[in-house]
Write a protein that holds these residues in place. Sequence first.
Motif, PDB file in Angstrom:
ATOM      1  N   ILE A   1      28.217  36.349  35.168  1.00  0.00           N
ATOM      2  CA  ILE A   1      29.820  35.466  36.060  1.00  0.00           C
ATOM      3  C   ILE A   1      30.801  36.277  34.374  1.00  0.00           C
ATOM      4  N   LEU A   2      30.105  36.116  33.268  1.00  0.00           N
ATOM      5  CA  LEU A   2      30.968  36.460  32.520  1.00  0.00           C
ATOM      6  C   LEU A   2      31.025  37.933  31.638  1.00  0.00           C
ATOM      7  N   LEU A   3      30.190  38.683  32.161  1.00  0.00           N
ATOM      8  CA  LEU A   3      29.798  39.571  32.242  1.00  0.00           C
ATOM      9  C   LEU A   3      30.865  40.620  33.373  1.00  0.00           C
ATOM     10  N   TYR A   4      30.995  40.124  34.201  1.00  0.00           N
ATOM     11  CA  TYR A   4      31.944  40.373  35.685  1.00  0.00           C
ATOM     12  C   TYR A   4      33.275  40.406  35.432  1.00  0.00           C
ATOM     13  N   LEU A   5      33.776  38.942  34.442  1.00  0.00           N
ATOM     14  CA  LEU A   5      35.150  39.096  34.368  1.00  0.00           C
ATOM     15  C   LEU A   5      35.565  39.966  33.179  1.00  0.00           C
ATOM     16  N   THR A   6      34.236  40.523  32.608  1.00  0.00           N
ATOM     17  CA  THR A   6      35.023  41.671  31.489  1.00  0.00           C
ATOM     18  C   THR A   6      35.034  43.018  32.404  1.00  0.00           C
ATOM     19  N   GLU A   7      34.170  43.146  33.066  1.00  0.00           N
ATOM     20  CA  GLU A   7      34.461  44.109  33.682  1.00  0.00           C
ATOM     21  C   GLU A   7      35.691  44.157  34.694  1.00  0.00           C
ATOM     22  N   ILE A   8      36.191  43.198  35.135  1.00  0.00           N
ATOM     23  CA  ILE A   8      37.622  42.985  35.935  1.00  0.00           C
ATOM     24  C   ILE A   8      38.560  43.073  34.823  1.00  0.00           C
ATOM     25  N   GLY A   9      38.675  42.483  33.195  1.00  0.00           N
ATOM     26  CA  GLY A   9      39.491  42.898  32.326  1.00  0.00           C
ATOM     27  C   GLY A   9      39.820  43.945  32.100  1.00  0.00           C
ATOM     28  N   ILE A  10      38.744  44.828  31.851  1.00  0.00           N
ATOM     29  CA  ILE A  10      38.504  46.477  31.428  1.00  0.00           C
ATOM     30  C   ILE A  10      39.624  46.700  32.793  1.00  0.00           C
ATOM     31  N   ARG A  11      39.054  46.730  34.033  1.00  0.00           N
ATOM     32  CA  ARG A  11      39.867  47.359  35.185  1.00  0.00           C
ATOM     33  C   ARG A  11      41.489  47.461  34.716  1.00  0.00           C
ATOM     34  N   LEU A  12      42.029  46.005  35.137  1.00  0.00           N
ATOM     35  CA  LEU A  12      43.479  45.196  35.004  1.00  0.00           C
ATOM     36  C   LEU A  12      43.932  45.967  33.062  1.00  0.00           C
ATOM     37  N   PHE A  13      42.943  46.445  32.613  1.00  0.00           N
ATOM     38  CA  PHE A  13      44.006  46.872  31.046  1.00  0.00           C
ATOM     39  C   PHE A  13      43.906  48.989  31.475  1.00  0.00           C
ATOM     40  N   ARG A  14      42.993  48.904  31.800  1.00  0.00           N
ATOM     41  CA  ARG A  14      43.287  50.506  32.647  1.00  0.00           C
ATOM     42  C   ARG A  14      43.827  51.055  33.781  1.00  0.00           C
ATOM     43  N   GLY A  15      43.990  49.634  34.338  1.00  0.00           N
ATOM     44  CA  GLY A  15      45.452  49.641  35.348  1.00  0.00           C
ATOM     45  C   GLY A  15      46.574  49.567  34.639  1.00  0.00           C
ATOM     46  N   GLN A  16      46.715  49.829  33.620  1.00  0.00           N
ATOM     47  CA  GLN A  16      48.170  49.794  33.215  1.00  0.00           C
ATOM     48  C   GLN A  16      48.588  50.718  32.646  1.00  0.00           C
ATOM     49  N   GLN A  17      47.979  51.595  32.250  1.00  0.00           N
ATOM     50  CA  GLN A  17      46.984  52.984  31.682  1.00  0.00           C
ATOM     51  C   GLN A  17      47.820  53.846  32.204  1.00  0.00           C
TER      52      GLN A  17
END
Length: 555
Positions: free
Chosen positions: A265-281
Motif C-alpha cells: 500500500i505504501l509503494l502504491y501511495l508513492t506511485e500515486i504521489g509521483i503520478r500527481l506530481f507529474r500531472g502538474q508538470q
Amino acid sequence: MVFYLQLLWFLVNVAIFISTFIKYNGGQEFFYLRKLIGVSLPFARASAACLNLNCMIVLLPVCRNLISYLRGSCWYCKRNVRRQLDKSMSLHKASAYLICIQTGIHYFAHVFNFERFIHAWDTEGDSPGLRSALSSLPTLSNATWLNPIRKSGANPILELLVCVPGVTGVVITLALLVIVSSSMEVIRRSYFEVFWYTHHLFIVFYIALVTHGLGGLVRHQTNTEEHDPEYCQHHYQDWGHIPQCPDPQFAAGGAQTWKWVLVSILLYLTEIGIRLFRGQQYVKVIKVVQHPSRVIELQMHKPMFITRPGQYIFLQCPSISRLEWHPFTLTSAPHEDYFSVHIRIVGDWTSALSTACIAGQETRQFPRIAVDGPFGTASEDVPRYQAAILIGAGIGVTPFASILKDIWYQFSARPLEMKLKKIYFFWLCRDTHAFEWFGALLKQLEDTMTETNHPNFLEYHIHLTSGWSQSQALSIVSHEGEAEDVLTGLRQKTQYGRPNWEHVFRDVAQVHAGTRIGVFFCGPKSLSSTLHALSNEHSSDDLTSTQFVFNEENF
C-alpha cells in the motif's frame, strides 16, 4: 523461466494453505473452537492466509514507476530478469484469480462457521453439553468467551450484519465481484471507462480487508498448559472446580492482514504521489496530425523528458476527466526534439481528446495534457539481439515506429558498434488506409538504406489481410510490373493474406543459425499464442544453438 516462476509462486500458495490448514486443524489452542465449528475453521484460516499473500502481491505489478525503475537498473542484467518484469501484469492477473478462488473458499467456510456457532447452542448432536458449555462462557473483561453468537436461536443473517467481520466481508465480496466482472476483455476493450472507474473499488476493498479482522471472531485458547483441552473436554462440568481443569481462557489473535499489505500500500501511495506530481508538470502540445483510419498523432514537448525507444506513457486530459489515465506507445525516437503518440479513436475518451485537439489545432489553444512516464517495455531490448523479428498488427505497429527510427539513426551513425545486424519487420493490416501514416516512415528508411548502401539491414513485409475492393484488386493487378507498390509507394510489394509463419521462422532460423533471435509482437492474443508456440518449436534444445526469444507488449 516464466513457467518456473509461476510454478514457484503457485507452490508457495499451496505451502501456505497446507501449513495453515494443519495448524488450525491440529493445533491444541484451537481444539475447543474446532469442537464448535469443525473442519470449516482450517479451510477459512488457510484461505485467509493465501488471501493475505496475494493481496500483498496484486498491487506490486501496477506500481509502474517501481517496475520501470527496476527494469532500468537491470539494463546490464540478463535478459530473463528484464523479461520477468515485462510480464508483471500476468502476475497481477494470476494473483487476482487466486484472490477470487480463496475469497470463495473463505466466504463459504465462514457461512458454515456462523451456522455452526448458532447450532452450538442446541442440545442435540455430537457433544451437546460441551458445545453448550463453550457457548455459555461469559463475556467478561478478561475475554473468556469463545462463541461470538451470545444467544440461542439467533438469526444468522442478522448476526452477520451486526459484526465487523460480517459487514466488511460482504463489502469485500461485492467489491471483488464488481472489479473482476468489469475486468473482462470485452468490457475493457469496448467500455474502458467502466473498467477504469470500477477498478478503483480496490480502495474500498483494501479498507474493508484491513479492518476485517478487528472483530476477533476466531479465538484461541491461551492457557493450554494449565487446562489440557483433550483431557478437560470430558470434565466440562467441573471446570474451575478441579486443579487439572481451570476455566479455559480465550483471546483473539488480532488483525494480521495489515502486516502483509502495508508495504504494498505504501509503494502504491508513492506511485500515486509521483503520478500527481507529474500531472502538474507543464506539457506543450506542438502539433496535431490527422491520419487515416481514425488515427491522430500528438507531438508534444516536456522539459527534462528523457525516453528510450519502445517505451510508453500515460496521458490524462483534465478537461475530459481528472481521474482517467490511458496508455499509449511512444512513436518518436529519442534523438527527435519532441515526443509523439499515435492514438486510434475507438471510445468516448479518445473521441473527446481528438475533438479537443483538432479544434485546438485551428485556434492554437490546445487542451491541457498531463503525462506520466515513460515506462519500459520488452521492445527496449531489440538492440540486444543479433537479429530481431518485429511483428505489428494494425495499430500494434506503433511500438516499432520509435524503434525503427532510433535503430536506423544509430546504425547510420556507428554501424560497426551495433550488435543488431538484421531486422525482419512484419506489418499486418486489415485496411489499406492504415498504410498512409506508417508507410511514410518506411519510405524514408528505405530511401536512406539505399543511399547509404545498406539495403539489407531492414527486411520488411507488409500484409493486407482484408479490406480491398474489386476495383482496388484490378488496379493492383494492372500495376504489378511497376517498381513501386501501388498501395504504399514502397519498393517492397504488399502481400495479400496472412504470412506463413511456419516458413518465416524456419527460414530465419536457417539464415541465423546458432544465434539468439528476438521476436517482438504487439497485437491480438490469438496471434500472440501462435507466435509464442512457433518461437518455442523452432528453438534448439541446446542453449548454445538457435534460440527464438518471444517478447510481447504488455501495458
